[in-house]
Design a protein around this motif. Structure first.
Motif, mmCIF file in Angstrom:
data_model
loop_
_atom_site.group_PDB
_atom_site.id
_atom_site.type_symbol
_atom_site.label_atom_id
_atom_site.label_comp_id
_atom_site.label_asym_id
_atom_site.label_seq_id
_atom_site.Cartn_x
_atom_site.Cartn_y
_atom_site.Cartn_z
ATOM 1 N N SER A 362 -6.334 -9.081 60.031
ATOM 2 C CA SER A 362 -6.527 -8.130 58.945
ATOM 3 C C SER A 362 -7.377 -8.723 57.792
ATOM 4 O O SER A 362 -8.373 -8.017 57.368
ATOM 5 C CB SER A 362 -5.218 -7.887 58.459
ATOM 6 O OG SER A 362 -4.407 -7.452 59.391
ATOM 7 N N ILE A 363 -7.341 -9.839 57.836
ATOM 8 C CA ILE A 363 -7.930 -10.615 56.602
ATOM 9 C C ILE A 363 -9.623 -10.655 56.883
ATOM 10 O O ILE A 363 -10.581 -10.003 55.926
ATOM 11 C CB ILE A 363 -7.838 -12.115 56.390
ATOM 12 C CG1 ILE A 363 -6.279 -12.030 55.685
ATOM 13 C CG2 ILE A 363 -8.802 -12.639 55.106
ATOM 14 C CD1 ILE A 363 -5.429 -13.639 55.773
ATOM 15 N N SER A 364 -10.184 -10.913 57.952
ATOM 16 C CA SER A 364 -11.619 -10.926 58.455
ATOM 17 C C SER A 364 -11.903 -9.477 58.630
ATOM 18 O O SER A 364 -13.062 -9.172 58.304
ATOM 19 C CB SER A 364 -11.637 -11.739 59.853
ATOM 20 O OG SER A 364 -10.964 -10.976 60.642
ATOM 21 N N ARG A 365 -11.191 -8.504 58.810
ATOM 22 C CA ARG A 365 -11.457 -6.978 59.060
ATOM 23 C C ARG A 365 -11.994 -6.466 57.559
ATOM 24 O O ARG A 365 -12.945 -5.742 57.393
ATOM 25 C CB ARG A 365 -10.522 -6.032 59.562
ATOM 26 C CG ARG A 365 -10.680 -6.157 60.734
ATOM 27 C CD ARG A 365 -9.821 -5.108 61.734
ATOM 28 N NE ARG A 365 -8.295 -4.943 61.273
ATOM 29 C CZ ARG A 365 -7.445 -5.666 61.893
ATOM 30 N NH1 ARG A 365 -7.576 -6.364 63.076
ATOM 31 N NH2 ARG A 365 -6.083 -5.766 61.453
ATOM 32 N N PHE A 366 -11.099 -7.007 56.619
ATOM 33 C CA PHE A 366 -11.325 -6.522 55.022
ATOM 34 C C PHE A 366 -12.538 -7.306 54.705
ATOM 35 O O PHE A 366 -13.352 -6.490 53.863
ATOM 36 C CB PHE A 366 -10.182 -6.736 54.158
ATOM 37 C CG PHE A 366 -10.136 -6.245 52.970
ATOM 38 C CD1 PHE A 366 -9.849 -4.803 52.672
ATOM 39 C CD2 PHE A 366 -10.438 -7.046 51.605
ATOM 40 C CE1 PHE A 366 -10.082 -4.320 51.424
ATOM 41 C CE2 PHE A 366 -10.754 -6.657 50.490
ATOM 42 C CZ PHE A 366 -10.347 -5.340 50.366
ATOM 43 N N PHE A 367 -13.022 -8.698 54.690
ATOM 44 C CA PHE A 367 -13.826 -9.348 54.084
ATOM 45 C C PHE A 367 -14.982 -9.671 54.986
ATOM 46 O O PHE A 367 -15.902 -10.040 54.551
ATOM 47 C CB PHE A 367 -13.069 -10.895 53.532
ATOM 48 C CG PHE A 367 -12.223 -10.567 52.270
ATOM 49 C CD1 PHE A 367 -12.788 -10.326 51.324
ATOM 50 C CD2 PHE A 367 -10.828 -10.771 52.746
ATOM 51 C CE1 PHE A 367 -11.899 -10.131 50.188
ATOM 52 C CE2 PHE A 367 -9.934 -10.606 51.731
ATOM 53 C CZ PHE A 367 -10.508 -10.330 50.267
ATOM 54 N N GLY A 368 -14.736 -9.481 56.306
ATOM 55 C CA GLY A 368 -15.754 -9.820 57.058
ATOM 56 C C GLY A 368 -15.402 -11.181 58.058
ATOM 57 O O GLY A 368 -15.214 -12.110 57.203
ATOM 58 N N LEU A 369 -15.516 -11.235 59.144
ATOM 59 C CA LEU A 369 -15.368 -12.521 59.834
ATOM 60 C C LEU A 369 -16.046 -13.484 59.537
ATOM 61 O O LEU A 369 -15.618 -14.728 59.313
ATOM 62 C CB LEU A 369 -15.459 -12.284 61.421
ATOM 63 C CG LEU A 369 -14.745 -13.309 62.453
ATOM 64 C CD1 LEU A 369 -14.387 -12.550 63.606
ATOM 65 C CD2 LEU A 369 -15.653 -14.395 62.693
ATOM 66 N N LYS A 370 -17.339 -13.478 59.356
ATOM 67 C CA LYS A 370 -18.387 -14.898 58.847
ATOM 68 C C LYS A 370 -17.703 -15.136 57.384
ATOM 69 O O LYS A 370 -17.555 -16.290 57.271
ATOM 70 C CB LYS A 370 -19.574 -14.181 58.912
ATOM 71 C CG LYS A 370 -20.586 -15.467 58.477
ATOM 72 C CD LYS A 370 -21.977 -15.136 58.752
ATOM 73 C CE LYS A 370 -22.945 -16.247 58.354
ATOM 74 N NZ LYS A 370 -24.320 -16.128 58.785
ATOM 75 N N ARG A 371 -17.679 -14.377 56.509
ATOM 76 C CA ARG A 371 -17.344 -14.563 54.965
ATOM 77 C C ARG A 371 -15.973 -15.332 55.079
ATOM 78 O O ARG A 371 -15.778 -16.303 54.448
ATOM 79 C CB ARG A 371 -17.220 -13.554 54.291
ATOM 80 C CG ARG A 371 -18.497 -12.792 54.050
ATOM 81 C CD ARG A 371 -18.335 -11.662 52.595
ATOM 82 N NE ARG A 371 -19.571 -11.187 52.629
ATOM 83 C CZ ARG A 371 -19.812 -10.030 53.069
ATOM 84 N NH1 ARG A 371 -19.107 -9.371 53.787
ATOM 85 N NH2 ARG A 371 -20.950 -9.189 52.738
ATOM 86 N N THR A 372 -14.837 -14.964 55.815
ATOM 87 C CA THR A 372 -13.503 -15.433 55.940
ATOM 88 C C THR A 372 -13.636 -16.854 56.524
ATOM 89 O O THR A 372 -13.005 -17.679 56.162
ATOM 90 C CB THR A 372 -12.532 -14.555 56.932
ATOM 91 O OG1 THR A 372 -12.701 -13.095 56.366
ATOM 92 C CG2 THR A 372 -11.164 -15.010 56.789
ATOM 93 N N THR A 373 -14.209 -16.910 57.669
ATOM 94 C CA THR A 373 -14.494 -18.439 58.263
ATOM 95 C C THR A 373 -15.282 -19.333 57.459
ATOM 96 O O THR A 373 -14.719 -20.421 57.251
ATOM 97 C CB THR A 373 -15.255 -18.198 59.720
ATOM 98 O OG1 THR A 373 -14.673 -17.114 60.264
ATOM 99 C CG2 THR A 373 -15.033 -19.483 60.405
#
Length: 529
Positions: A362-373
């Motif tokens: 859910s976090i990566s869908r909101f912020f984007g997978l690359k930004r989250t990682t």
């Protein structure tokens, strides 16, 4: 007209879709996910619990430092080395058999390990336990991928599964310390057996065989026919997997030998050099396999973002294992905290790790997978820098405690998002192999990382007045971990492409093109007639 008969028709494609198993009830899926997650918990518990139990176990069995490190490394070595083979087994054969067999094997050997009083016998049993653990992880991930085919549900399920491994990593320290302090080290192994054996028995009866569709190799032939058996054996890619397994064994053996020997000795250099030659031989062999072969496809290694996600998987367990080893040994030998008090100080990591792993999708869908990682890698980098100055009792609360919390949050974001993303870049029929590769990277990172960390620490301490009572060797080892995190961060920023086309879309387009070609050939054939 032969090209027409070899091309899938629209009817065949529709039949394949209709043959997919129906989604099971929520209760059954939840129960199976819980059982798979408990198995993951025990697999990781088998490593982390021994960090707290190792000092007592070493004294009890009269082991030297080199023998003691093999109690942990033997499990990691076989676990990592045979993950890929077990992943292929779970893809080519039904993953239920791999999971149940691996869980039963692991539980039985853990039971035997608790009764062992011979140090070499214990090391051998630990190595054999790794084979059982290797069978359970890819098959569990394969079953989860088919139980939860919808993207959001699958991300949540994989996150929950991953969180159980993280919890096993953390709680293992505390449970192992409790057993050592109030009973004996044998209960570390008996606890694992008591947990995993009932799971194997229950799963015999409740995992339906039609969860996973028929394998491609057996779709066109009768069940149990000689041709089907030959095709399944080809699908295992025995030669390629054997070469890669040998390379991993030599690589991990070389680096683990570096903990007790000089890095310039033959026992370290020869296995490492041989492993690199074997890795080259593996990739050369894989490129010679035809693309339409049932064996491990060479193109898998070139899926979008696959390489950078594999590299990201090397980090989380390396970071946690290094922190456990460095601070548990320092707190017990230099600060003189008891095993249980030392283990409890890692308890906050449990609380911090649980929610990010479950809700990472859910976090990566909101912020984007690359930004989250990338954010997770930045947190891990900051944390590791802070840990390098956690060199006294008074610095636990102001420095070490927040550093562990920040770093754990960062590693959880990296772990969960890389785990989710690597399944999205691969087709569903490769789920077991992809899960095996990802988890192999986790274990290789831990085994190689802990070997380098202990070697750096011991070499610095030999040259430092006060030796193990100081923090200089441990600080130098943490700077090595800092460098690894920094390189991971740079690689992810430069090479991860968030807009890369998912492999499912690519393969769907390839099928559509083939269908169009087949229909065109069929029309031309009718015109000629």
């Amino acid at each position: 007209m032969e090209s027409v008969s070899n091309t899938p028709t629209i009817v065949e494609v529709e039949n394949e879709k209709s043959s997919e198993p129906a989604i099971r009830s929520t209760a059954l899926r939840s129960l199976l996910l819980l059982l798979f997650s408990l198995a993951q918990f025990i697999d990781i518990f088998n490593i982390s619990a021994l960090f707290a139990a190792l000092p007592v176990l070493t004294t009890s069995l009269e082991m030297n430092a080199g023998q003691a490190i093999w109690v942990i490394s033997a499990y990691q070595l076989t676990f990592a080395a045979f993950l890929l083979l077990s992943g292929r087994v779970s893809d080519v054969y039904h993953p239920k058999y791999s999971f149940v067999g691996g869980a039963a094997w692991l539980g039985s050997l853990c039971l035997a390990a608790g009764f062992t009083k011979n140090k070499f016998g214990l090391i051998i049993l630990r190595a054999l336990c790794g084979l059982g653990g290797a069978l359970t992880i890819p098959s569990a991930l394969n079953l989860i991928a088919h139980l939860y085919p919808e993207e959001k549900e699958q991300a949540r399920a994989i996150g929950f599964f991953g969180s159980s491994g993280s919890i096993g990593n953390m709680l293992g320290l505390i449970i192992g310390a409790l057993f050592v302090q109030y009973t004996s080290w044998s209960w570390v192994f008996w606890f694992a057996a008591i947990m995993i054996l009932p799971i194997a028995i229950i799963c015999i009866f409740i995992i339906p065989l039609d969860i996973v569709p028929e394998t491609t190799a057996s779709q066109s032939v009768e069940d149990d026919s000689p041709f089907e058996k030959v095709e399944k054996l080809k699908g295992l890619d025995i030669i390629g997997v054997t070469i890669l397994t040998a390379a991993l064994i030599l690589l991990i053996f070389g680096f683990t030998s570096g903990t007790t020997h000089s890095w310039t000795t033959a026992i370290v250099l020869v296995p490492v050099i041989l492993s690199f030659f074997l890795l080259i031989a593996f990739f050369w062999y894989e490129t010679r396999i035809p693309e339409d072969s049932a064996a491990l496809p060479p193109k898998m290694w070139f899926y979008p973002n696959f390489a950078v996600l594999f590299a990201a998987a090397l980090l989380p367990y390396l970071w946690w294992s290094s922190g456990f080893y460095i601070f548990l040994s320092y707190w017990q030998t230099a600060i003189h905290w008891s095993p249980i008090m030392s283990a409890i100080r890692f308890l906050p990591i449990n609380v911090v790790s649980f929610f990010p792993l479950i809700y990472a999708g859910s976090i990566s869908r909101f912020f984007g997978l690359k930004r989250t990682t990338v954010f997770g890698l930045v947190l891990t980098l900051i944390s590791t820098g802070l840990l390098t100055i956690g060199n006294s009792r008074d610095r636990y609360w102001p420095i070490v405690f927040p550093a562990f919390c920040i770093g754990t949050l960062g590693c959880c974001l990296v772990f969960a998002n890389a785990n989710i993303a690597i399944f999205r870049v691969a087709p569903p029929h490769m789920a077991g192999t992809i899960g095996a590769i990802f988890n192999s990277a986790l274990q290789v990172g831990a085994a190689v990382g802990i070997s380098i960390v202990t070697s750096i620490e011991s070499n610095i301490e030999k040259k430092t007045e006060g030796g193990a009572q100081t923090f200089k060797g441990r600080s130098a080892a943490l700077w090595f971990v800092f460098t690894v995190v920094a390189l991971e961060l740079i690689a992810f920023v430069l090479f991860f492409k968030e807009a890369a086309t998912p492999i499912e879309e690519v393969e769907t387009k390839e099928v559509e093109v083939e269908l169009e070609k087949g229909q065109s050939v069929a029309r031309e054939g009718k015109t000629d007639t």
